[in-house]
Design a protein around this motif. Structure first.
Motif, short mmCIF file in Angstrom:
data_model
loop_
_atom_site.label_atom_id
_atom_site.label_comp_id
_atom_site.label_asym_id
_atom_site.label_seq_id
_atom_site.Cartn_x
_atom_site.Cartn_y
_atom_site.Cartn_z
N GLU A 8 0.98 -1.22 -0.02
CA GLU A 8 0.18 0.16 0.08
C GLU A 8 0.69 1.44 -0.04
O GLU A 8 0.51 2.16 -0.71
CB GLU A 8 -0.89 0.17 1.24
N TYR A 9 2.17 1.30 0.87
CA TYR A 9 2.78 2.47 0.94
C TYR A 9 4.01 2.41 -0.01
O TYR A 9 4.74 3.27 -0.22
CB TYR A 9 3.18 2.83 2.36
N CYS A 50 6.86 7.20 -10.13
CA CYS A 50 6.05 7.75 -11.19
C CYS A 50 6.01 6.75 -12.41
O CYS A 50 4.80 6.32 -13.03
CB CYS A 50 6.31 8.96 -11.46
N ASN A 53 3.85 3.60 -11.61
CA ASN A 53 2.27 3.92 -11.49
C ASN A 53 1.84 4.31 -12.67
O ASN A 53 0.78 4.55 -12.83
CB ASN A 53 2.07 4.56 -10.26
N THR A 57 1.93 12.07 -10.06
CA THR A 57 0.94 12.57 -9.02
C THR A 57 1.70 12.97 -7.89
O THR A 57 3.05 12.26 -7.72
CB THR A 57 -0.42 11.98 -8.94
N LEU A 58 1.13 13.73 -6.97
CA LEU A 58 2.09 14.17 -5.80
C LEU A 58 2.27 12.76 -4.93
O LEU A 58 3.13 12.36 -4.43
CB LEU A 58 1.66 15.14 -4.92
N GLU A 59 1.03 12.08 -4.99
CA GLU A 59 1.15 10.73 -4.12
C GLU A 59 2.05 9.68 -4.71
O GLU A 59 2.81 9.24 -3.89
CB GLU A 59 -0.51 10.13 -4.34
N THR A 60 2.09 9.52 -5.87
CA THR A 60 3.16 8.24 -6.43
C THR A 60 4.49 9.03 -6.40
O THR A 60 5.40 8.19 -6.09
CB THR A 60 2.92 8.27 -7.87
N THR A 61 4.67 10.50 -6.51
CA THR A 61 6.00 10.74 -6.25
C THR A 61 6.46 10.61 -4.71
O THR A 61 7.57 10.43 -4.51
CB THR A 61 6.12 12.29 -6.56
N VAL A 62 5.58 11.04 -3.75
CA VAL A 62 5.84 10.79 -2.57
C VAL A 62 6.11 9.45 -1.88
O VAL A 62 7.19 9.20 -1.19
CB VAL A 62 4.87 11.66 -1.40
N TYR A 63 5.29 8.48 -2.44
CA TYR A 63 5.59 7.04 -2.14
C TYR A 63 6.77 6.65 -2.78
O TYR A 63 7.44 5.75 -2.31
CB TYR A 63 4.31 6.42 -2.75
#
Length: 88
Positions: A8-9, A50, A53, A57-63
């Protein structure tokens, strides 16, 4: 214990890729100081996250960046386990 939080993370393929790149940098590229390896792996993890996935997006970059940094910690954990086993 459920290990669903890992997928998940963390992005497993990015974790492995960053672990390999970090190992190569540490063992082969002496001109790169060790203090820069986490930064390099965070940036690489963000990029690979990135790509993995197929979206930026910000989420994929941070993860991805988080996964790159996690590979540094994973390497340190394995190193301490191995050194502890050899020292006994």
């Amino acid at each position: 214990m459920s290990l669903e939080f890992i997928t998940e993370y963390y992005i497993p393929i990015v974790l492995v890729a960053c672990l390999i790149v970090g190992y190569v940098i540490k063992k082969s590229l002496d001109f790169i100081p060790n203090k820069y390896i986490p930064l390099i792996l965070a940036v690489l993890g963000a990029i690979l996250g990135c790509v993995a996935n197929t979206s930026i997006t910000l989420e994929t970059t941070v993860y991805g960046a988080f996964t790159g940094l996690a590979s540094t910690g994973l390497h340190q954990a394995f190193t301490r386990i191995i050194e502890g086993a050899e020292g006994e």
